[in-house]
Design a protein around this motif. Structure first.
Motif, short mmCIF file in Angstrom:
data_model
loop_
_atom_site.label_atom_id
_atom_site.label_comp_id
_atom_site.label_asym_id
_atom_site.label_seq_id
_atom_site.Cartn_x
_atom_site.Cartn_y
_atom_site.Cartn_z
N ILE A 81 -9.41 20.06 4.24
CA ILE A 81 -9.31 19.01 3.68
C ILE A 81 -10.26 18.00 3.30
CG2 ILE A 81 -7.88 16.66 3.67
CD1 ILE A 81 -5.82 18.80 3.15
N GLU A 82 -11.05 17.72 4.44
CA GLU A 82 -12.51 17.08 4.21
C GLU A 82 -13.38 17.83 3.16
OE1 GLU A 82 -14.04 17.05 8.21
OE2 GLU A 82 -12.83 15.30 8.70
N GLU A 83 -13.47 19.20 3.28
CA GLU A 83 -14.11 20.04 2.33
C GLU A 83 -13.74 19.73 0.77
OE1 GLU A 83 -15.52 24.38 1.45
OE2 GLU A 83 -15.03 23.88 3.48
N ILE A 84 -12.31 19.56 0.66
CA ILE A 84 -11.83 19.64 -0.55
C ILE A 84 -12.07 18.08 -1.14
CG2 ILE A 84 -9.79 19.12 -1.89
CD1 ILE A 84 -8.29 21.38 -0.11
N ASP A 85 -11.99 17.09 -0.43
CA ASP A 85 -12.41 15.81 -0.71
C ASP A 85 -13.69 15.57 -1.18
OD1 ASP A 85 -9.63 14.99 0.17
OD2 ASP A 85 -10.07 14.23 1.93
N GLN A 86 -14.57 16.20 -0.37
CA GLN A 86 -16.11 16.16 -0.72
C GLN A 86 -16.35 16.89 -2.31
OE1 GLN A 86 -17.97 17.96 2.42
NE2 GLN A 86 -17.58 16.33 4.19
N GLU A 87 -15.58 18.09 -2.39
CA GLU A 87 -15.82 18.55 -3.85
C GLU A 87 -15.48 17.67 -4.98
OE1 GLU A 87 -13.59 22.17 -3.19
OE2 GLU A 87 -15.29 23.07 -2.17
N LYS A 88 -14.02 17.04 -4.62
CA LYS A 88 -13.52 16.14 -5.71
C LYS A 88 -14.46 14.84 -5.91
CE LYS A 88 -8.64 17.07 -4.86
NZ LYS A 88 -7.45 16.32 -4.28
N GLU A 89 -15.07 14.37 -4.89
CA GLU A 89 -15.95 13.24 -4.96
C GLU A 89 -17.32 13.76 -5.61
OE1 GLU A 89 -16.85 11.91 -1.10
OE2 GLU A 89 -14.98 11.05 -0.63
N ALA A 90 -17.78 14.83 -5.40
CA ALA A 90 -18.92 15.36 -6.25
C ALA A 90 -18.58 15.61 -7.76
CB ALA A 90 -19.16 16.86 -5.56
N GLU A 91 -17.39 16.16 -8.03
CA GLU A 91 -16.98 16.21 -9.40
C GLU A 91 -16.86 14.92 -10.13
OE1 GLU A 91 -13.06 18.48 -9.05
OE2 GLU A 91 -14.13 20.43 -8.47
N GLN A 92 -16.39 14.12 -9.38
CA GLN A 92 -16.30 12.67 -9.80
C GLN A 92 -17.72 12.15 -10.51
OE1 GLN A 92 -13.74 10.62 -7.33
NE2 GLN A 92 -11.82 11.52 -7.97
N ARG A 93 -18.34 12.20 -9.48
CA ARG A 93 -19.82 11.70 -9.58
C ARG A 93 -20.50 12.37 -10.69
NH1 ARG A 93 -20.00 11.87 -3.84
NH2 ARG A 93 -21.30 13.72 -3.95
#
Length: 235
Positions: A219-231
């Protein structure tokens, strides 16, 4: 006109079949978190009327597999609270269920399905076949659960099996998670083979602890990927 002829009814259990199809699709990640589910489009895709789809969606919503959003439904994304609730339930039920299942073993045949699933899981783990491992893992858990004598406990486990399959999809894509899961399966089977109820409950608890650890990491990895995509998209 012959008034003794009754109108044909839709096939019995159609809503149940739609429910299981959708639950499996959510559990296997074919329908992903955040994806919207519309009654009309689902009916068209499944080749059925809207009524069984409506009944299936209502059932999935009551179990927490989907949530109401506007005029349709959505597959909710897991929160920390969701994970805690699911694993509180698993820690309460599954070790206790394993303990009672051990008492029902009457012959080696009762353990054959578990052993077969472990063999297939080991082969899948060696080849890196995620889908085959996921299938073998599910068959392993279905095999020991089939021994549970308490029908109400078994039914309760069935109610959240879709949630659990969904969690497995998130975690078992990782090679180290598959290796750890295989070890847990072997330990559970060994305890069942010895007819040791205490060891079975302990092995199940340890297996769940490892699964929760890998889930949180996923879940933490998925959240990090989403944050990177948003940035990257400037949002």
């Amino acid at each position: 006109m012959n008034t003794s002829i009754k109108p044909l009814e839709r096939p019995a259990g159609l809503a149940d079949r739609v429910y299981h199809q959708l639950r499996d699709n959510i559990g296997s990640h074919q329908i992903r978190p955040g994806e919207r589910l519309q009654e009309v489009s689902l009916a068209a895709q499944l080749g059925v009327s809207r009524t069984p789809v409506r009944e299936a969606l209502a059932r999935l919503e009551s179990e927490g597999m989907i949530a109401v959003e506007g005029r349709g439904f959505v597959v909710p994304e897991l929160t920390d609270a969701d994970i805690e609730e699911i694993y509180q339930l698993r820690f309460l039920l599954e070790p206790a269920a394993a303990r009672t299942a051990v008492a029902e073993i009457s012959s080696a045949a009762d353990l054959a399905s578990m052993a077969s699933a472990i063999e297939d899981a080991a082969a899948a783990e060696k080849s890196g076949d995620f889908r085959a491992f996921l299938d073998a893992n599910s068959r392993f858990h279905n095999a020991w659960r089939a021994l549970i004598p308490n029908r109400r406990m078994s039914k309760l486990l069935d109610q959240y099996v879709g949630h659990v399959r969904f969690l497995r999809v998130l975690t078992l894509g990782d090679a180290s998670a598959r290796k750890t899961a295989l070890t847990g399966m072997k330990n559970i089977h060994a305890a069942f083979k010895k007819r040791d109820a205490d060891a079975a409950a302990a092995a199940m608890h340890k297996h769940l602890e490892a699964a929760k650890h890998f889930l949180i990491a996923a879940i933490e990895e998925i959240d990090q990927e989403k944050e990177a995509e948003q940035r990257a998209s400037g949002r």
